[in-house]
Enzyme design. Structure first.
Site, short mmCIF file in Angstrom:
data_model
loop_
_atom_site.label_atom_id
_atom_site.label_comp_id
_atom_site.label_asym_id
_atom_site.label_seq_id
_atom_site.Cartn_x
_atom_site.Cartn_y
_atom_site.Cartn_z
N LYS A 166 81.23 69.54 93.93
CA LYS A 166 81.40 69.59 95.38
C LYS A 166 80.22 68.92 96.07
CE LYS A 166 80.54 71.98 99.00
NZ LYS A 166 80.57 70.86 99.95
N GLU A 211 60.11 74.36 105.62
CA GLU A 211 60.57 73.03 105.21
C GLU A 211 61.20 72.32 106.42
OE1 GLU A 211 64.02 72.76 102.54
OE2 GLU A 211 62.91 71.28 101.38
P1 NAD Z 1 72.71 73.08 101.95
O1 NAD Z 1 72.24 74.30 101.26
O2 NAD Z 1 73.10 73.21 103.38
O3 NAD Z 1 74.01 72.49 101.22
C1 NAD Z 1 74.01 72.10 99.88
C2 NAD Z 1 75.43 72.14 99.34
O4 NAD Z 1 75.90 73.48 99.37
C3 NAD Z 1 76.44 71.34 100.17
O5 NAD Z 1 77.39 70.76 99.30
C4 NAD Z 1 77.08 72.41 101.03
O6 NAD Z 1 78.38 72.05 101.47
C5 NAD Z 1 77.11 73.57 100.08
N1 NAD Z 1 77.13 74.89 100.72
C6 NAD Z 1 76.63 75.24 101.93
N2 NAD Z 1 76.83 76.56 102.15
C7 NAD Z 1 77.45 77.05 101.05
C8 NAD Z 1 77.90 78.34 100.66
N3 NAD Z 1 77.77 79.41 101.47
N4 NAD Z 1 78.49 78.48 99.45
C9 NAD Z 1 78.61 77.43 98.62
N5 NAD Z 1 78.21 76.19 98.94
C10 NAD Z 1 77.63 75.99 100.13
O7 NAD Z 1 71.59 71.99 101.72
P2 NAD Z 1 71.49 70.53 102.37
O8 NAD Z 1 71.07 70.67 103.79
O9 NAD Z 1 72.73 69.76 102.04
O10 NAD Z 1 70.30 69.89 101.49
C11 NAD Z 1 68.97 69.99 101.81
C12 NAD Z 1 68.29 71.06 100.97
O11 NAD Z 1 68.40 70.77 99.58
C13 NAD Z 1 66.79 71.13 101.24
O12 NAD Z 1 66.39 72.47 101.37
C14 NAD Z 1 66.17 70.50 99.99
O13 NAD Z 1 64.86 70.91 99.73
C15 NAD Z 1 67.14 70.94 98.94
N6 NAD Z 1 67.02 70.08 97.74
C16 NAD Z 1 66.43 70.57 96.59
C17 NAD Z 1 66.26 69.76 95.46
C18 NAD Z 1 65.59 70.27 94.21
O14 NAD Z 1 65.71 69.63 93.17
N7 NAD Z 1 64.89 71.39 94.25
C19 NAD Z 1 66.71 68.43 95.50
C20 NAD Z 1 67.31 67.97 96.68
C21 NAD Z 1 67.47 68.80 97.79
#
Ligand code: NAD
Length: 495
Positions: A179, A389
């Protein structure tokens, strides 16, 4: 920057077929450099998720299970070959959908292919062991695939993070439902189609698109899913952990960061300044590993900060498809507003803008989500801007006096993903590396990851590791087989 794609409607990929949502609904995905719609994308319903999970279950015990590990190696190398052949087109699509500078996208795509090849080569080397047990017994272990894996990825490195999960999951013999984030679904859907072309059986890789809170959470709770590998915000990771608890699903979490970048007085200041600029402004700061807290030792503070600011001002912000661009667009107007509100909070906490601090003045960039590389000098390490962040091109710069002080400051956040140290003192480099609570420490380089290097977090940056062989193992269950091999039968109760 007005762009039209050849394909303007993208479907879900379920059981080897492109299908529209059961509801017939779609959503638009945009080009962050202009905010124009790029394509419409099917918006999955729970019914579609049920179908995708059912297809993955069927393939797991059927067609995919019948394919040997050696054959899996071949298929994954074939996929890597397709990615190499279509490199330019895929990179362009990613840049258009994500807004990232094309040169950065190409670097990430190259890294993603190398990681895929790393796991392709490892697929037929997943081995168990024999364990010395008492006479008359034989014990051996088997590493078996877990089953259906839900792979949920964010928008900031769409190709890299999708392949970082797909490759070890498939190499270990699992099937998947991927997803992508709603903001950047196009390259994941494309790679899903190419998996079929590479020869992976239908149902092995399914891709569903739609809102995380609706279909993402439905997927997480689904009884047909055995493991979740999630990359995204720490707050979402917490929610997923709670949802996964009911059925004790296997879980890997790669979450947020607020990583420190420490410049000691004995560093090569020129190299440290150039590397530190990259460490925060790469990917417009929308990176989990962004070194967003810059600590500079007192005695070199003025000299280093002016070098850093001079270099940051040289960054070219603009059209993501222009190979001269260093910093592209942020993902959305909401993300720009988020960055603005953090900069405002920094100013209210006594911060001083050293460069950037707003949107670029060029009228040609006005329609897109651009924000200038921004440095904020600040003293309060407990301020919101230095603790949370931001996920944008903003670095806070703080002064420190001693090694012990900076170690304490570096560790004084809820996160622990990456830390970077700049020093020419070998003893100090390793001493401090040992005291920092983060999954990765880099010394005299802003780069954090190569294929094979374990990548992941301490503390609220998550758990488990990706990119490395450890990730391959995290997509397996370890089975212990204990065998009685004596001639005389066993009668434990003597009855
Ligand atoms: P997000 O948590 O909003 O979304 C990530 C994914 O989860 C998306 O596909 C979203 O649709 C899905 N999602 C959202 N809510 C959900 C739920 N309740 N249940 C299941 N899936 C859900 O994150 P974002 O804004 O897309 O990405 C940015 C974040 O990702 C930042 O905090 C960044 O630090 C983190 N990140 C971490 C790494 C790592 O390796 N540690 C790498 C890249 C990004």
């Amino acid at each position: 920057m007005g762009i039209t794609l050849e394909k303007t409607h993208y479907q879900l990929l379920i059981n080897g077929e492109g299908v529209d949502s059961a509801s017939g609904q779609s959503f638009e995905t945009h080009n962050p450099a202009t905010n124009e719609a790029l394509a419409s994308v099917a918006k999955a319903t729970p019914e579609d998720v049920d179908k995708a999970v059912a297809a993955a279950r069927e393939a797991f015990s059927g067609a995919w299970a019948r394919i040997s590990a050696a054959k899996r190696t071949g298929l994954l190398f074939k996929l890597a070959g397709l990615l190499r052949e279509r490199f330019e087109a895929l990179a362009r699509l990613e840049s258009l959908n994500n807004g990232k500078a094309i040169t950065s996208v190409k670097g990430e795509l190259n890294q993603a292919i190398e990681e895929l090849e790393f796991y392709a080569g490892a697929a037929n080397k997943i081995m168990g062991s024999t364990v010395p047990v008492p006479y008359g017994f034989l014990n051996y272990t088997l590493r078996e695939p877990i089953g259906v894996c839900a792979l949920i990825v964010p928008w900031n490195y769409p190709i890299l993070l999708a392949l970082r999960k797909l490759a070890p999951a498939l190499a270990a013999g699992n099937t998947v439902v991927l997803k992508p984030a709603s903001a950047t679904p196009l390259t994941a859907l494309t790679i899903g189609e190419w998996c079929l072309e590479a020869g992976l059986p239908p149902g092995t890789v399914n891709v569903i698109t739609g809102p995380g809170v609706e279909i993402g959470s439905y997927l997480v709770k689904h009884p047909g899913v055995d493991k979740i590998s999630f990359t995204g915000e720490t707050s979402t990771g917490k929610e997923i952990m709670r949802m996964a608890a009911d059925s004790i699903k296997r879980l890997s979490l790669e979450l947020g960061g607020k990583s420190p970048n420490i410049v000691f007085e004995d560093a090569d200041l020129e190299a440290a300044a150039a590397g530190s600029v990259w460490a925060i402004f790469y990917s417009a700061g929308q990176s989990c590993e962004a070194r967003s807290r810059l600590f500079v030792q007192d005695s070199i503070y003025d000299r280093f900060v002016s070098l850093f600011v001079e270099k940051a001002k040289k960054l070219r912000v603009g059209d993501p498809l222009d190979p001269e661009t260093h910093v592209g667009a942020l993902i959305s107007p909401a993300q720009v507003q988020r960055v603005e509100s953090y900069v405002q909070a920094g100013l209210s906490a006594g911060g001083r803008v050293l460069c950037g601090g707003g949107r670029p003045p060029e009228p040609s960039l006005a329609r897109g989500n651009f924000y200038l590389p921004t440095a904020l000098a600040i003293e309060d390490h407990r301020a919101k801007v230095t603790q949370e962040e931001i996920f944008g091109p903003v670095v806070t710069i703080l002064r420190f006096k001693s090694e012990a002080e900076v170690v304490a400051l570096a560790n004084d956040v809820i996160y622990g993903l990456v830390a970077t140290l700049w020093t020419q003192d070998v003893g100090r480099a390793h001493r401090v590396a040992g005291q920092i609570r983060s999954g990765v420490v880099t010394i005299n380089t802003p780069f954090t990851v190569f294929p094979g290097l374990p990548f992941g977090g301490y503390k609220q940056s998550g758990f488990d590791r990706e990119v490395a062989l450890e990730a391959l193992h995290s997509y397996t269950e370890l089975k212990s087989v204990l065998v009685f091999v004596r001639e005389k039968p066993l009668n434990p109760f003597g009855i």
